[in-house]
Design a protein around this motif. Structure first.
Motif, short mmCIF file in Angstrom:
data_model
loop_
_atom_site.label_atom_id
_atom_site.label_comp_id
_atom_site.label_asym_id
_atom_site.label_seq_id
_atom_site.Cartn_x
_atom_site.Cartn_y
_atom_site.Cartn_z
N THR A 1 20.93 16.26 52.37
CA THR A 1 19.59 16.80 52.58
C THR A 1 19.10 16.61 54.02
OG1 THR A 1 19.17 16.13 50.29
CG2 THR A 1 17.30 16.94 51.54
N ALA A 2 19.59 15.57 54.68
CA ALA A 2 19.21 15.40 56.09
C ALA A 2 19.68 16.60 56.91
CB ALA A 2 19.82 14.11 56.63
N VAL A 3 20.86 17.12 56.56
CA VAL A 3 21.38 18.31 57.26
C VAL A 3 20.57 19.54 56.87
CG1 VAL A 3 23.40 19.77 57.62
CG2 VAL A 3 23.69 17.29 57.35
N THR A 4 20.25 19.66 55.59
CA THR A 4 19.41 20.79 55.15
C THR A 4 18.08 20.77 55.86
OG1 THR A 4 20.39 20.50 52.96
CG2 THR A 4 18.50 21.97 53.12
N GLN B 1 18.52 14.61 66.22
CA GLN B 1 18.63 13.19 65.85
C GLN B 1 19.23 13.05 64.45
OE1 GLN B 1 14.96 10.92 66.13
NE2 GLN B 1 15.63 9.56 64.50
N GLN B 2 18.77 13.89 63.52
CA GLN B 2 19.28 13.83 62.15
C GLN B 2 20.78 14.13 62.12
OE1 GLN B 2 16.27 16.66 60.66
NE2 GLN B 2 15.76 15.15 59.08
N LEU B 3 21.20 15.14 62.85
CA LEU B 3 22.62 15.52 62.82
C LEU B 3 23.50 14.48 63.48
CD1 LEU B 3 22.50 19.37 63.52
CD2 LEU B 3 22.49 18.16 61.33
N ALA C 1 30.77 16.27 55.93
CA ALA C 1 31.35 16.70 57.21
C ALA C 1 31.25 18.21 57.47
CB ALA C 1 32.80 16.23 57.30
N PRO C 2 31.66 19.08 56.56
CA PRO C 2 31.54 20.51 56.87
C PRO C 2 30.10 20.94 57.16
CG PRO C 2 33.04 20.19 55.05
CD PRO C 2 32.39 18.87 55.29
N SER C 3 29.16 20.42 56.40
CA SER C 3 27.75 20.78 56.62
C SER C 3 27.28 20.34 58.00
CB SER C 3 26.86 20.13 55.56
OG SER C 3 27.08 20.70 54.30
N VAL C 4 27.51 19.08 58.32
CA VAL C 4 27.00 18.57 59.59
C VAL C 4 27.78 19.17 60.76
CG1 VAL C 4 28.44 16.49 59.71
CG2 VAL C 4 26.16 16.50 60.75
N ALA C 5 29.03 19.52 60.53
CA ALA C 5 29.83 20.13 61.60
C ALA C 5 29.30 21.51 61.95
CB ALA C 5 31.30 20.22 61.16
N VAL C 6 29.12 22.36 60.94
CA VAL C 6 28.60 23.71 61.19
C VAL C 6 27.17 23.62 61.72
CG1 VAL C 6 28.05 25.94 60.15
CG2 VAL C 6 30.12 24.72 59.46
N ALA C 7 26.39 22.70 61.17
CA ALA C 7 25.01 22.51 61.65
C ALA C 7 24.99 22.11 63.12
CB ALA C 7 24.30 21.46 60.80
N ASN D 1 20.78 19.25 44.54
CA ASN D 1 21.86 19.33 45.53
C ASN D 1 21.32 19.96 46.80
OD1 ASN D 1 22.33 22.34 44.82
ND2 ASN D 1 22.63 21.25 42.87
N SER D 2 21.91 19.65 47.91
CA SER D 2 21.27 19.92 49.19
C SER D 2 21.42 21.35 49.70
CB SER D 2 21.83 18.96 50.25
OG SER D 2 23.18 19.31 50.56
N LEU D 3 22.50 22.04 49.32
CA LEU D 3 22.78 23.38 49.85
C LEU D 3 22.87 23.36 51.38
CD1 LEU D 3 20.45 25.63 47.64
CD2 LEU D 3 22.77 24.85 47.15
#
Length: 707
Positions: free
Chosen positions: A392-395, A356-358, A249-255, A478-480
């Motif tokens: 990784t989808a977010v990365t 689309q990924q996000l 959630a935090p990754s995709v939210a900021v992304a 790990n995705s970072l």
């Protein structure tokens, strides 16, 4: 050759949809109801940046699937199954076992809440030294809360609805956890950021939150905030802490926030390319559909089509409808405009894939382990171990977006430097100095753009190339993702700086270009005037001879007017007066050989006087061309941008030292309405992403185009 036309506008359509939906949600034209399947980027933006409050769907089917998930876990526990993170240790310590199931969840939060939050973060008023923040901006935290709530509503994480309601209660009561900025590798999920959100709903006395916004904002322990608002601390059952924090959630939210900005800037870059072409008086036949149809990449076709549509109706360019076959100078535009469709097109395609990924991720289950329920019998459900937390989808989305930002920035940098440089700007003054006094108006922006570009280039390197093994080598890859999202937010902000500079420069350049056109048009009438008031009067020529001479003379006047662009407009007058003497002398020798030298000398003086008086009446410090006249000659799209800056933001043209607040102060002149160059650019920058510039500009353009 017959080719197939591609009328694609996928990227523009996606961007306009994001803007319109975010506006509608901000204006509360639609309620935000979370159900695990319908969250999009615009909703994230409206909650995070505009404080729109979401609710959880009261659909009974959602409540039932959440209950069934919890019951399935309970049945598996009753069967004494080994369940990761429920009765085992975590990560590389998963070989341990425990029967203290509820206490285990507190153990999880204890070791994960390890980020750094400083005393200055907890008391911003004491930070007079402006030390950088160690916590995420509140918008990021709000975005993470709504994203995680939606993901958990899918019913695969064994989390009760009451716990998810506690997350939404934070938003409703304007309670925003202070989340450490650094410390997550985004696998196993964004454990650390979400642990502080979980700590907030549990009332951890050492997890701090912000209540309120602006001057009313206060920071306090979460336990105190819950007490003030009357919220009960949430106790977490087996797996509920893990279910909250072990996800993307935090990754995709900021992304999502970063991509929202990036999509606008990518579309803006096409409008700015059109604007650059106008400022440079370009030959835009490179927008002709045939060129792009025969190389049918969708992004390239769309970019060319968009630029062409933004330019429609422009009086500043040639080549929109027909090919320019004659004339001096460059026969084709430089690469920064001419190859813009080929340059940005592939990245428009990448950005669509990133979106689309996000949006897939926002409506995905990213927990581990997952509960696979059986509606017919909870005892038949399974708890399965997997890796959906690997973001990784977010990365991938963010690394693509950041590279796109860098490529767009490089194009804008080239365009701005070409507009400011007298060697490349096709006759505009050096540094876009519109004053009669020698000056360096836009030179600082030229330097700034290089600084921004260098920083942007440094950010473009993929974060995914820097993965380190972590946590007893359990998290060997790990995705970072959150790091990549943070870097993309930073890159988008730099691109916004560059775009603001570009807009400001183009508005200035367009006015200078329009004023030169107005001057030359006026001067032409005076050169062609056969009366005693005409510029060629005094040579003793007939009306027919004046017509013939003016026809051959004016191209020379125009060429030399634009050529003498290294200083002020006053120097152009001298250059033009000198340039006409040779062709006038040749004409007189051929048509009136008895003409005395004194007549030629008197003509030169008179001609210089007329050119000078004409220019003096049209250039600063006298009133120059109006913004309405400038806009009327710009394209359908670029005129909207120009008008917004000049009339909505009230950002005026800049006349160098004469508009400098310090110079005016030192000389006892009025300082009202005087700003530094950066002060004006700052107004454009603030409105670009934080205001409604792109929304209004694009909506006005779409509306007028429809009419």
């Amino acid at each position: 050759m017959t080719v197939t036309r591609h009328n694609q506008s996928a990227h523009m359509s996606a961007t306009l949809h994001l803007l319109r939906r975010a506006r509608e949600l901000k204006n509360k034209q639609e309620n935000i109801v979370l159900d695990g399947n319908n969250l999009d980027i615009s909703t994230i933006v409206s909650v995070a940046r505009h404080g729109v409050e979401p609710t959880i769907s009261d659909d009974e089917a959602i409540a039932k699937r959440l209950d069934l998930s919890v019951q399935t876990l309970a049945d598996n526990i009753a069967q004494e199954c080994v369940i990761y993170g429920v009765n085992t240790g975590f990560g590389g310590s998963a070989d341990t076992r425990t029967k203290e199931l509820v206490k285990l969840q507190t153990h999880l939060l204890q070791f994960i809440q390890s980020g750094i939050v400083t005393s200055a973060d907890k008391n911003p008023a004491s930070n007079s030294e402006r030390q950088p923040s160690h916590v995420m901006p509140p918008a990021w935290a709000r975005a993470a809360i709504v994203a995680r709530t939606n993901q958990n509503l899918r019913g695969h994480s064994a989390i009760r609805k009451s716990v998810l309601s506690s997350l939404i209660d934070l938003l409703k009561n304007d309670i925003t956890p202070l989340i450490p900025l650094r410390g997550t590798i985004s696998a196993s999920g964004d454990l650390m950021p979400m642990a502080y959100i979980a700590g907030a709903i549990m009332g951890n006395p050492d997890v701090f939150v912000q209540m309120g916004k602006g001057a009313d904002a206060k920071i306090m322990p979460s336990s105190e905030a819950l007490k003030i608002t009357g919220l009960a601390p949430s106790g977490l059952g087996p797996k509920e802490a893990l279910g909250l924090i072990n996800g993307t959630a935090p990754s995709v939210a900021v992304a999502s926030l970063a991509l929202y900005d990036t999509q606008q800037l990518a579309l803006l870059s096409q409008m700015l390319t059109a604007f650059s072409s106008e400022c440079l008086a370009g030959n835009v036949e490179w927008t002709q559909p045939f060129i792009h149809d025969v190389r049918p990449h969708p992004g390239q076709i769309e970019a060319a089509n968009n630029i062409r549509r933004f330019l429609k109706g422009s009086k500043y360019v040639v080549g929109l409808e027909s090919q320019r076959k004659f004339g001096e100078g460059l026969c084709q535009d430089r690469y920064s405009t001419r190859t813009a469709p080929q340059w940005v097109g592939p990245y428009l395609e990448d950005l669509l894939l990133a979106q689309q990924q996000l949006e897939t991720e926002l409506n995905s289950t990213s927990d581990n382990p997952l509960v696979d329920t059986n509606p017919e019998s909870p005892t038949c459900g399974q708890v399965l171990n997997g890796g959906n937390f690997q973001a990784t989808a977010v990365t991938s989305a963010m690394d693509k977006a950041r590279l796109a930002i860098q490529m767009i920035g490089r194009m804008l940098w080239s365009q701005v430097t070409e507009i400011i440089n007298p060697a490349t700007n096709n006759g505009l003054e050096a540094n876009l100095n519109a004053s009669a006094v020698e000056g360096f108006t836009m030179k600082g922006i030229d330097i700034n753009m290089s600084a921004y570009m260098s920083e942007l280039a440094a950010l473009a390197h993929p974060v995914s190339a820097h993965v380190m093994s972590a946590e007893m080598h359990n998290q060997g890859i790990n995705s970072l993702a959150l790091i990549s999202a943070r870097r993309t937010m930073e890159a988008a902000d730099i691109l916004a700086h560059m775009s603001a500079c570009h807009i400001y420069v183009c508005c200035q350049a367009a006015e200078i270009r329009a004023n030169h056109k107005r001057f030359l048009s006026t001067l032409r009438t005076k050169v062609e005037d056969a009366s005693e008031f005409g510029a060629l009067h005094g040579l003793g020529l007939s009306a027919e001879q004046i017509e013939a001479l003016s026809k051959s003379l004016f191209p020379i006047i125009e060429k030399n007017w634009y050529k003498a662009n290294t200083n002020t407009w006053k120097d152009r007058v001298v250059s033009v007066a000198e340039a006409v003497m040779s062709p006038v002398s040749d004409f007189m020798a051929a048509n009136k050989p008895e003409c005395p030298a004194s007549t030629i000398i008197a003509f030169k003086k008179n001609f210089h006087s007329i050119v000078s008086a004409t220019a003096d009446a049209m250039y600063y410090p006298n009133p120059t061309i109006s913004s309405e006249d400038v806009a009327s000659q710009l394209g359908d799209g670029t005129s909207q941008l120009y008008n917004y800056v000049r009339t909505k933001l009230n950002v005026p043209a800049h006349y160098g030292i004469m508009d400098d607040p310090l110079y005016n102060h030192q000389n006892g002149l009025p300082t009202e309405g005087k700003k530094t160059i950066g002060g004006w650019v700052g107004i454009v920058y603030e409105n670009l992403l934080e205001g409604d510039m792109m929304d209004k500009v694009l909506e006005n353009w779409v509306h007028e185009k429809a009419e």
